[in-house]
Enzyme design. Structure first.
Site, PDB file in Angstrom:
ATOM      1  N   HIS A  46       0.813  -0.967   0.066  1.00 20.78           N
ATOM      2  CA  HIS A  46       0.098   0.057  -0.094  1.00 20.78           C
ATOM      3  C   HIS A  46       0.848   1.191  -0.074  1.00 20.78           C
ATOM      4  O   HIS A  46       2.129   1.131   0.132  1.00 20.78           O
ATOM      5  CB  HIS A  46      -0.746  -0.140   1.274  1.00 20.78           C
ATOM      6  CG  HIS A  46      -0.312  -0.001   2.395  1.00 20.78           C
ATOM      7  ND1 HIS A  46       0.603  -0.928   3.044  1.00 20.78           N
ATOM      8  CD2 HIS A  46      -0.256   1.156   3.508  1.00 20.78           C
ATOM      9  CE1 HIS A  46       1.041  -0.524   4.396  1.00 20.78           C
ATOM     10  NE2 HIS A  46       0.302   0.752   4.638  1.00 20.78           N
ATOM     11  N   THR A  49       2.059   4.199  -4.716  1.00 21.18           N
ATOM     12  CA  THR A  49       3.225   4.449  -5.576  1.00 21.18           C
ATOM     13  C   THR A  49       4.188   3.457  -5.173  1.00 21.18           C
ATOM     14  O   THR A  49       4.765   3.407  -4.044  1.00 21.18           O
ATOM     15  CB  THR A  49       3.661   5.832  -5.851  1.00 21.18           C
ATOM     16  OG1 THR A  49       3.888   6.487  -4.667  1.00 21.18           O
ATOM     17  CG2 THR A  49       2.442   6.584  -6.666  1.00 21.18           C
ATOM     18  N   ARG A  50       5.005   3.074  -6.157  1.00 20.70           N
ATOM     19  CA  ARG A  50       6.239   2.352  -6.194  1.00 20.70           C
ATOM     20  C   ARG A  50       7.022   2.608  -7.480  1.00 20.70           C
ATOM     21  O   ARG A  50       6.531   2.704  -8.612  1.00 20.70           O
ATOM     22  CB  ARG A  50       6.071   0.548  -6.086  1.00 20.70           C
ATOM     23  CG  ARG A  50       5.246   0.149  -4.875  1.00 20.70           C
ATOM     24  CD  ARG A  50       6.225   0.295  -3.618  1.00 20.70           C
ATOM     25  NE  ARG A  50       5.552  -0.433  -2.428  1.00 20.70           N
ATOM     26  CZ  ARG A  50       4.626   0.398  -1.766  1.00 20.70           C
ATOM     27  NH1 ARG A  50       4.164   1.530  -1.916  1.00 20.70           N
ATOM     28  NH2 ARG A  50       4.065  -0.316  -0.837  1.00 20.70           N
ATOM     29  N   LYS A 262       6.151  12.560  -1.962  1.00 19.87           N
ATOM     30  CA  LYS A 262       6.299  11.469  -1.289  1.00 19.87           C
ATOM     31  C   LYS A 262       7.421  11.186  -1.139  1.00 19.87           C
ATOM     32  O   LYS A 262       8.344  11.086  -2.102  1.00 19.87           O
ATOM     33  CB  LYS A 262       5.180  10.318  -1.700  1.00 19.87           C
ATOM     34  CG  LYS A 262       5.351   9.126  -1.019  1.00 19.87           C
ATOM     35  CD  LYS A 262       4.671   7.994  -1.807  1.00 19.87           C
ATOM     36  CE  LYS A 262       5.043   6.541  -1.226  1.00 19.87           C
ATOM     37  NZ  LYS A 262       4.460   5.455  -1.962  1.00 19.87           N
ATOM     38  N   HIS A 266      15.137   4.197   2.754  1.00 21.19           N
ATOM     39  CA  HIS A 266      15.193   2.674   2.341  1.00 21.19           C
ATOM     40  C   HIS A 266      15.913   2.094   3.515  1.00 21.19           C
ATOM     41  O   HIS A 266      15.566   0.871   3.750  1.00 21.19           O
ATOM     42  CB  HIS A 266      15.930   2.583   1.003  1.00 21.19           C
ATOM     43  CG  HIS A 266      16.299   1.001   0.691  1.00 21.19           C
ATOM     44  ND1 HIS A 266      15.299  -0.023   0.366  1.00 21.19           N
ATOM     45  CD2 HIS A 266      17.541   0.444   0.951  1.00 21.19           C
ATOM     46  CE1 HIS A 266      15.893  -0.871   0.231  1.00 21.19           C
ATOM     47  NE2 HIS A 266      17.135  -0.995   0.385  1.00 21.19           N
ATOM     48  N   CYS A 312       4.288   0.881   6.435  1.00 23.50           N
ATOM     49  CA  CYS A 312       4.253  -0.628   5.868  1.00 23.50           C
ATOM     50  C   CYS A 312       5.298  -1.425   6.344  1.00 23.50           C
ATOM     51  O   CYS A 312       6.060  -0.995   7.189  1.00 23.50           O
ATOM     52  CB  CYS A 312       4.375  -0.333   4.365  1.00 23.50           C
ATOM     53  SG  CYS A 312       5.835   0.091   3.861  1.00 23.50           S
ATOM     54  N   LYS A 345       7.879  -3.549  -8.094  1.00 21.82           N
ATOM     55  CA  LYS A 345       8.032  -3.461  -9.494  1.00 21.82           C
ATOM     56  C   LYS A 345       8.396  -4.789 -10.347  1.00 21.82           C
ATOM     57  O   LYS A 345       7.798  -4.845 -11.426  1.00 21.82           O
ATOM     58  CB  LYS A 345       9.332  -2.524  -9.938  1.00 21.82           C
ATOM     59  CG  LYS A 345      10.724  -3.456  -9.425  1.00 21.82           C
ATOM     60  CD  LYS A 345      11.929  -2.541 -10.025  1.00 21.82           C
ATOM     61  CE  LYS A 345      12.017  -1.253  -9.234  1.00 21.82           C
ATOM     62  NZ  LYS A 345      12.341  -1.460  -7.829  1.00 21.82           N
TER      63      LYS A 345
END
Length: 378
Positions: A46, A49-50, A262, A266, A312, A345
């Protein structure tokens, strides 16, 4: 309710839902069992976007799969009629000469990918909202962009069901039994059996009885949307991006429909285990502070008021590469996990590969870099 099938998929997030579609399309009877109702906000997919990019470090199978995944996303988009992949370009920024950027540039040359090398001055001229140290450079992938992640999962769900798959949402897997000629999955809704089994349980791999431990840990990650100068950062003008600094590695997306820029980090995060509370965004000071500090340094006109935040789950292997393999003791059981941080992706290509491995016994890629055995004692 039917309880016996050709194949069971336990875990119907991005990878599992994709695999369910490609199996159902071949006529394989397949229930997709998930603890929630995908797409949902309790896993890794969720947040709207990725990034979708192709020039990858590490084994070349990543670039091969990224290129195939791109084609499959476009096919899914055409089939469902809903936009899924936005080609905004992706700008990767880091210290000139860094191993990561050099590896990306070399991979781009090898696969003839459209990548531009840009100086700080060239970057600022093209995107004046960015501020970079003189020692930095950028690699701009012009054909890259971002995926609308929940829309992607929703599209695979619709197409899987239309092709004959069965979805069992809000049905946590309690226990798995594997025999020499099949598998059984026990849930509160009943016990289901099949000749073959795909396990794509995400952050819940360690919580299912009968499976045994896998080298996958779960990490709580925060992302946030910040009020930004729309003339500089909206989706018509600004690309997806990544950058590294002394404070960590960051990635992000342009402001979509005024939502704000956004950004996520990482690295870092706090470990989480199934059954533990999953604290909302803002529980820890660093949820916002780390992201705001990075924006203030690199994109100060995007470091406005916090619009919203989200958390997440990353599910990570020790080397942060995937697991796509057969169970070491059971050839008819496939394992797919450890995808978070950069895996979404690839979901279209991973789902296709899992279906190929299950039906044909092989796939079109060398997936040996994703073997579970790399974590086993020699």
């Amino acid at each position: 309710m039917r309880t016996s099938y050709d194949m069971i998929i336990a875990g119907a997030g991005s990878m599992g839902m994709s695999a369910g579609y490609y199996l159902a399309r071949q006529g394989v009877s397949t229930p997709l069992i998930d603890a929630f109702d995908p797409p949902h906000s309790s896993g890794s997919h969720h947040g709207e976007t990725r990034l979708m990019r192709h020039a990858y470090t590490g084994h070349e199978v990543y670039t091969q799969m990224a290129l195939r995944a791109d084609r499959l996303w476009k096919e899914l988009e055409e089939t469902g009629g809903e936009p899924l992949l936005i080609r905004s370009g992706v700008l990767n920024m880091g210290l000139s000469g860094s191993a990561s950027l050099e590896a990306k540039r070399w991979r781009a040359e090898e696969y003839q990918l459209a990548v531009e090398t840009l100086s700080p001055d060239e970057i600022v001229k093209r995107w004046p909202g960015i501020r970079l140290p003189e020692a930095y450079i950028g690699l701009y992938e012009t054909e890259a962009g971002y995926l609308l992640s929940e829309a992607c999962v929703r599209a695979y769900r619709q197409q899987a069901l239309a092709s004959g798959a069965v979805l069992l949402p809000n049905t946590p897997v309690k226990h798995i039994e594997i025999s020499s000629n099949g598998a059984a999955v026990s849930t509160e809704a009943g016990r289901f059996t099949a000749d073959k089994l795909i396990l794509s349980l995400g952050a819940w791999f360690g919580s299912v009885g009968g499976l045994g431990p896998l080298p996958i840990r779960s990490v709580r990650k925060a992302v946030a949307w910040f009020e930004s100068d729309e003339a500089l950062f909206d989706t018509a003008r600004f690309p997806g991006f990544t950058f590294g600094s002394a404070d960590g590695g960051f990635y992000g997306f342009p402001s979509i429909g005024g939502s704000g820029l956004k950004i996520g980090r990482h690295d870092g995060g706090r470990e989480w285990r199934p059954g533990e509370p999953f604290e909302p965004f803002g529980t820890y000071e660093e949820d916002e502070a780390d992201l705001r500090r990075a924006l203030a340094a690199f994109m100060p006109r995007a470091a406005g008021r916090l619009q919203k935040g989200a958390v997440c789950k990353y599910e990570l292997t020790p080397d942060e590469h995937f697991i796509i393999d057969r169970h070491p003791e059971h050839e008819h059981v496939l394992l797919a996990g450890g995808f978070s941080g950069h895996g979404f992706k690839f979901a279209s290509a991973v789902g296709e590969s899992l279906s190929d491995l299950a039906v044909k016994g092989r796939t079109g890629y060398d997936v040996s870099p994703f073997a579970l055995s790399r974590f086993m004692p020699v």
